[in-house]
Write a protein that holds these residues in place. Structure first.
Motif, short mmCIF file in Angstrom:
data_model
loop_
_atom_site.label_atom_id
_atom_site.label_comp_id
_atom_site.label_asym_id
_atom_site.label_seq_id
_atom_site.Cartn_x
_atom_site.Cartn_y
_atom_site.Cartn_z
N MET A 97 34.16 58.97 5.69
CA MET A 97 35.49 59.56 5.59
C MET A 97 35.83 60.32 6.86
SD MET A 97 36.50 58.57 2.65
CE MET A 97 37.93 59.61 2.36
N ALA A 98 37.07 60.17 7.32
CA ALA A 98 37.51 60.92 8.49
C ALA A 98 37.63 62.40 8.14
CB ALA A 98 38.86 60.38 8.96
N ASP A 99 37.24 63.24 9.06
CA ASP A 99 37.30 64.68 8.86
C ASP A 99 38.65 65.20 9.37
OD1 ASP A 99 37.04 67.41 8.84
OD2 ASP A 99 35.01 67.44 9.66
N PRO A 100 39.51 65.70 8.48
CA PRO A 100 40.84 66.16 8.92
C PRO A 100 40.79 67.45 9.73
CG PRO A 100 40.50 66.67 6.61
CD PRO A 100 39.32 65.85 7.04
N ASN A 101 39.64 68.12 9.74
CA ASN A 101 39.52 69.39 10.47
C ASN A 101 39.14 69.23 11.93
OD1 ASN A 101 40.04 71.00 8.10
ND2 ASN A 101 37.97 70.50 7.41
N GLY A 125 31.37 70.44 15.64
CA GLY A 125 30.09 70.24 14.98
C GLY A 125 29.08 69.41 15.72
N VAL A 126 29.28 69.18 17.02
CA VAL A 126 28.30 68.43 17.81
C VAL A 126 27.14 69.36 18.16
CG1 VAL A 126 27.88 67.14 19.93
CG2 VAL A 126 30.09 66.94 18.77
N LYS A 179 32.24 60.79 12.19
CA LYS A 179 31.16 61.19 13.09
C LYS A 179 29.92 60.32 12.90
CE LYS A 179 28.34 65.34 14.10
NZ LYS A 179 28.09 66.74 13.66
N TYR A 180 29.33 59.88 14.02
CA TYR A 180 28.07 59.15 14.02
C TYR A 180 27.13 59.81 15.02
CZ TYR A 180 30.66 55.45 11.63
OH TYR A 180 31.43 54.76 10.73
#
Length: 245
Positions: A43-47, A191-192, A204-205
């Motif tokens: 799911m894409a993170d809208p934040n 969040g990296v 994210k991957y």
């Protein structure tokens, strides 16, 4: 005079040392070659929020699929991920936009990560970022161990035809260091915390993705994005039935 008998524990100790070395090598290899994970969710993170205007990019600006790379030039796993990224750049050049973001890990881990990022940005100043990007990964094992990395980077600059004086002054002034800092802060805000990290349309991957894995991610996204739009009225229509006597 009798020879002293050898310690009967010696073969066991040697065996334990050898086993420890094998396990350590296995762990390092597993970390470097581990496939990327999306955290169990696609799911894409809208934040998430990205600022791409100062980042090197390839592909159409209006691409429906964006691949953002957060990488470290001294990172062995990033180097292992390069065949996958090269595949994306070549196979999807007209449909996917690839955007580079610097994420040099701390100097305690990768002491030349920051200066190598600077070298790539100085090459960008002369419109040859991607040429330097490719060479930095190709020659990573050499300059990463070098006692004079600046000389190595100048050699790479000559190989890709950069103006040596301009490159040298850019490096000494750390002219584009703020771009590296901005990318680092942007990655942390999203969040990296390790490299390589990829965001594909805000999914994210983390880790190494093979060409086949990239195909499995990108093809469905492109098919969905490029599918003909269904007119709203047609989508809402119900099939009429005719009753016959």
């Amino acid at each position: 005079m009798q020879n002293q008998s050898s310690d009967p524990r010696q073969p066991i100790l040697i065996g334990m040392i050898v086993l420890g070395v094998i396990l350590l090598v296995g762990i390092v290899w597993a970390v470097v070659s581990a496939p990327a994970s999306s955290g169990g969710n696609n799911m894409a993170d809208p934040n998430l929020s990205f600022r791409d205007e100062n980042d090197p990019a390839l592909g159409p600006e209006d691409a429906k699929v964006m691949v953002r790379v957060f990488g470290d030039f001294e990172c062995p796993a990033c180097r292992s991920a390069e065949p996958g990224i090269t595949h994306v750049r070549e196979a999807y050049a007209d449909r996917v936009r690839v955007i580079w973001n610097d994420f040099p890990l701390p100097a305690t881990m990768h002491p030349k990560a920051r200066i190598s990022a600077t070298a790539a940005r100085c090459a960008e100043e002369q419109a040859k970022f991607w040429e330097m990007h490719d060479l930095l990964y190709e020659t990573q094992s050499g300059w990463a161990r070098s006692t004079d990395a600046n000389a190595d980077f100048e050699s790479l600059a000559r190989r890709i035809g950069l103006h040596e004086g301009g490159f040298r002054s850019c490096m000494s002034e750390r002219r584009h260091d703020s771009k590296v800092t901005n990318d680092l802060q942007e990655g942390q805000a999203n969040g990296v915390d390790s490299t390589p990290t990829f965001f594909v349309n805000n999914v994210k991957y983390v880790g190494v993705l093979s060409p086949a894995q990239w195909d499995a991610i990108l093809k469905p996204l492109l098919e969905a994005a490029e599918a003909p739009a269904v007119p709203e009225e047609a989508a809402g229509e119900e099939t009429a039935t005719v009753e016959t006597e």
